[in-house]
Design an enzyme around this catalytic site. Structure first.
Site, PDB file in Angstrom:
ATOM      1  N   ASP A 115      -8.424  -9.072   3.579  1.00 66.75           N
ATOM      2  CA  ASP A 115      -7.927  -8.215   4.717  1.00 66.75           C
ATOM      3  C   ASP A 115      -9.171  -8.141   5.936  1.00 66.75           C
ATOM      4  OD1 ASP A 115      -6.976  -5.882   5.801  1.00 66.75           O
ATOM      5  OD2 ASP A 115      -7.597  -4.529   4.381  1.00 66.75           O
ATOM      6  N   GLU A 127       0.857  -1.111   0.009  1.00 66.91           N
ATOM      7  CA  GLU A 127      -0.039   0.029   0.002  1.00 66.91           C
ATOM      8  C   GLU A 127       1.040   1.395  -0.024  1.00 66.91           C
ATOM      9  OE1 GLU A 127      -2.587  -0.775   3.375  1.00 66.91           O
ATOM     10  OE2 GLU A 127      -4.073  -1.916   1.954  1.00 66.91           O
ATOM     11  N   GLU A 182     -12.542  -2.884  11.826  1.00 70.94           N
ATOM     12  CA  GLU A 182     -12.654  -1.938  10.505  1.00 70.94           C
ATOM     13  C   GLU A 182     -13.669  -2.542   9.491  1.00 70.94           C
ATOM     14  OE1 GLU A 182      -9.076  -2.331   8.603  1.00 70.94           O
ATOM     15  OE2 GLU A 182      -9.733  -0.968   6.843  1.00 70.94           O
TER      16      GLU A 182
HETATM   17  C1  GCV Z   1      -2.628   0.052   8.493  1.00 72.63           C
HETATM   18  C2  GCV Z   1      -5.992  -2.340   5.372  1.00 72.63           C
HETATM   19  C3  GCV Z   1      -6.315  -1.204   6.213  1.00 72.63           C
HETATM   20  C4  GCV Z   1      -5.143  -0.098   6.304  1.00 72.63           C
HETATM   21  C5  GCV Z   1      -4.307  -0.856   7.141  1.00 72.63           C
HETATM   22  C6  GCV Z   1      -3.538  -1.974   6.167  1.00 72.63           C
HETATM   23  C7  GCV Z   1      -2.676  -2.768   6.832  1.00 72.63           C
HETATM   24  O1  GCV Z   1      -5.739  -2.046   4.167  1.00 72.63           O
HETATM   25  O2  GCV Z   1      -7.633  -0.284   5.616  1.00 72.63           O
HETATM   26  O3  GCV Z   1      -5.748   1.058   7.086  1.00 72.63           O
HETATM   27  O4  GCV Z   1      -3.002   0.168   7.287  1.00 72.63           O
HETATM   28  O5  GCV Z   1      -4.981  -2.802   5.960  1.00 72.63           O
HETATM   29  O6  GCV Z   1      -2.934  -3.674   7.355  1.00 72.63           O
HETATM   30  O7  GCV Z   1      -1.641  -2.431   6.824  1.00 72.63           O
END
Ligand code: GCV
Length: 674
Positions: free
Chosen positions: A361, A282, A389
């Protein structure tokens, strides 16, 4: 008044208080040290409340009676289990009725502390001391909490206020920090990363003199509760803060920079646990930029901390987040396995790969990541997310312990001891460094977790890491009693609400293993096509005939073949795929008939109506407790349940409407679908 509450450490008198009032007058400890100091303070506080008088610390153990003895473990202290090795963190607890003596015996200070916390939970939940005869040792060697706190004070995916570690580029330290360390110790946590895995500019300096003094304070506090401090680091630190032109893990200058930086970190904080790293994920920098592998990256960092006994926890959440929706072969679900399975055996001994529970995720339903079944020579952590989340963001009740238990029980068939719990506890392949990590759900809200019920996930995570055999129901009951009191109706209703909550959430959101129908970016609330044509690789592929992703090897993305037999064959075929994951593995027509004799479309409609009804039932169970729970907490929970109810209706209506319009097939029960 305190600006924070005590959650499950809210000691209160109960029937045991009068039975044992005034008996436990003294404490003697074979141990001393900072952990023992905190343990004795805990006994004084707990026993002071339970039995009306704080016990006094004795200097000599001469024929001790009427008290509690923190004892150096000997074989004769094993009164419960045939085979028991306390290790450094296990303990036995028993009651010597003749001398009115409670013995907590362990080989080390941490064991004694965990034993005392269990003893206090036993008393707090109304069980009788005279029945105690316990030998417990933690199943997971490392039981980690990961914070996604940013140094500005906000928390990524935080749903309970701001950080209590950071504010506006400064480090906070105070009563709340201590209360937090105590709370984590009480559930057996022994490692905490206090900053977000997305390490931005200022956080990169946490490993420099700008912040190391405060980090040392944190570490000292944590050590006094048996916890190691970890920090998330920026893989590009040599560039970001070191002024180098590259962060190539094989570059001599980069290696030297990390060696010197780590040496200094350990000079300041000798007890420091190590680094947590999110690389090539990411948008974060990583070894791929230089054509290096993740083993190259992780080992370079690991070598810099290994002389000091440090570890590197390296995340496997590495995938292509720039996908084209028309590309049906690239599959995000495959990514962790594709990037890491081939590296088995190449990681240094002090590297631990941190693998998310599922291949995507933290959705409400995912298969277990096949990567766990592919590595036999690598240390692994199972990463779960207590922060909700994708499971209602602590506005909805969603008790995740049953989900985590299912994951721990999953047999990868990698060996005779191929269950996830055996693999990540180190039992399968004899690894010393392994365990679990949870993205935490805490913040600076007075009750720590926003929704009072979300604390059950935090508590449950700790309990499960310690003892993976415990049932979700048992953990829920203990949490309910310690949090709200031991009244039977309270415990029963709270448990029922917790146990029904994950299935309910799954019903009104996500049918048969399809996730991601959420609003992009904030991930709350329904949006069926929110991610459908986006770059993140998270699709449901619904069309007018059917829905789901073909992940078979024969005609799909090939993901099913990443599993060991028999899973790869079972997931390959529609007929043998477990139905709760059907749409994760296959594109299925709406009129396909399930084992329930319902079609897929009717299943979607029915579960969405049922999910809302489940929330109505949860509200009824809570309302029945009015007057038994203190007014503030009662109202707080009711308010969130009302939000959950409204949101569940929105989910129901949006999902049902979408699939009705897409399929053109009416609900056989004629209910309102727009
Ligand atoms: C900390 C997902 C979440 C992100 C998070 C990522 C990760 O994409 O939406 O906020 O980033 O996971 O676990 O690194």
């Amino acid at each position: 008044m305190c600006s924070f509450e005590k959650c499950w450490l809210n000691y209160a008198c109960n029937e045991m208080s009068s039975k044992y009032a005034g008996i436990f007058k003294s404490i003697y400890s074979d141990f001393d040290g900072t952990v023992t100091g905190n343990t004795i303070a805990e006994i004084k506080e707990g026993f002071g409340i339970f039995f009306g008088k704080e016990p006094v610390l004795l200097e000599k153990q001469a024929n001790m009676c009427d008290g509690i003895w923190l004892k150096q473990y000997e074989k004769s202290d094993n009164k419960a289990a045939d085979e028991f090795e306390p290790g450094t963190e296990g303990y036995s607890i028993y009651y010597d009725g003749e001398n009115q003596l409670i013995v907590v015996a362990a080989s080390g200070e941490n064991g004694v502390m965990y034993g005392v916390f269990e003893l206090l939970r036993i008393i707090q939940s109304g069980r009788d001391i005279c029945d105690i005869n316990i030998c417990h040792a933690p199943k997971m060697p490392i039981r980690m909490i990961d914070h996604w706190d940013n140094i500005m004070g906000d928390i990524e995916r935080g749903y309970s206020g701001d950080s209590f570690f950071f504010k506006e580029n400064e480090i906070l330290f105070g009563d709340r920090t201590k209360a937090y360390a105590r709370m984590m110790a009480s559930i057996g946590i022994n490692a905490i990363t206090i900053n977000n895995v997305n390490v931005h500019e200022v956080e990169s300096y946490l490993i420099t003199d700008r912040f190391l003094g405060m980090m040392k304070k944190y570490s000292d506090l944590f050590v006094s509760y048996g916890i190691k401090l970890y920090l998330s680091v920026n893989f590009a630190s040599p560039m970001q803060i070191g002024g180098l032109g590259v962060c190539d893990p094989l570059d001599d200058g980069v290696i030297k920079w990390w060696n010197e930086t780590s040496r200094h970190v350990y000079e300041v904080i000798p007890e420091f646990g190590g680094y947590l790293v999110k690389a090539d994920s990411e948008g974060r920098p990583g070894p791929f930029t230089y054509g290096r592998t993740h083993a190259d990256g992780a080992n370079m960092l690991a070598k810099s901390v290994s002389p000091f006994g440090g570890n590197v926890v390296w995340r496997c959440f590495v995938y292509n987040c720039k996908q084209d929706w028309r590309d049906r072969k690239t599959d995000r679900a495959r990514a962790a396995y594709d990037n890491f399975a081939g590296l088995d055996g190449q990681f240094d001994d002090n590297v631990i790969l941190q693998i998310k529970n599922g291949p995507m995720d933290f959705q409400v339903r995912e298969p277990v990541s096949p990567l766990f079944g592919a590595m036999k020579k690598t240390n692994m952590f199972l990463e779960v997310q207590a922060a909700q989340e994708y499971t209602g963001q602590q506005r909805h009740i969603c008790y995740l312990v049953p989900m985590w238990k299912e994951i721990l029980d999953f047999d990868t068939h990698a060996s005779d001891r191929g269950c996830i719990s055996e693999i990540v506890s180190g039992k399968a392949y004899g690894n010393r460094l392994c365990g679990m990590a949870a993205v935490t759900n805490t913040g600076d809200d007075a009750n720590w977790t926003g929704h009072d019920f979300a604390a059950a996930n935090l508590f449950g995570y700790g309990m499960l890491c310690f003892d993976t055999e415990r049932s979700a129901q048992d953990i829920a009951a203990e949490w309910a009693a310690c949090t709200f009191g031991i009244d039977k109706e309270i415990v029963d209703n709270v448990c029922r609400m917790l146990i029904m909550s994950w299935p309910a959430y799954e019903k009104y959101t996500s049918p048969l293993g399809i996730g991601w129908m959420v609003n992009p970016s904030d991930h709350y609330g329904p949006n069926v096509d929110g991610y459908e044509y986006d770059v993140w690789g998270t699709y449901h592929r619904a069309d007018c005939k059917g829905v789901g992703i073909d992940r078979s090897a024969a005609t799909g993305t090939g993901y099913a073949a990443q599993y060991n037999s028999p899973w790869r064959e079972l997931y390959e075929r529609v007929e043998t795929t477990p139905e709760e994951l059907l749409l994760f593995f296959h594109h299925i027509s709406y009129d396909h008939v399930l084992s329930t004799k319902k079609t897929v479309i009717q299943h979607i409609y029915d579960t969405h109506f049922e999910g809302v009804e489940d929330v109505e039932r949860m509200i009824g169970l809570w309302k029945a407790l009015e007057g038994k729970i203190d007014a503030a907490r009662f109202a707080r929970v009711l308010e969130r349940l009302t939000v959950q109810y409204e949101s569940s209706k929105e989910w129901r209506d949006r999902i049902n409407t979408y699939f009705y319009r897409m399929s053109g097939i009416a609900d056989s029960k004629g209910r309102t679908i727009y």
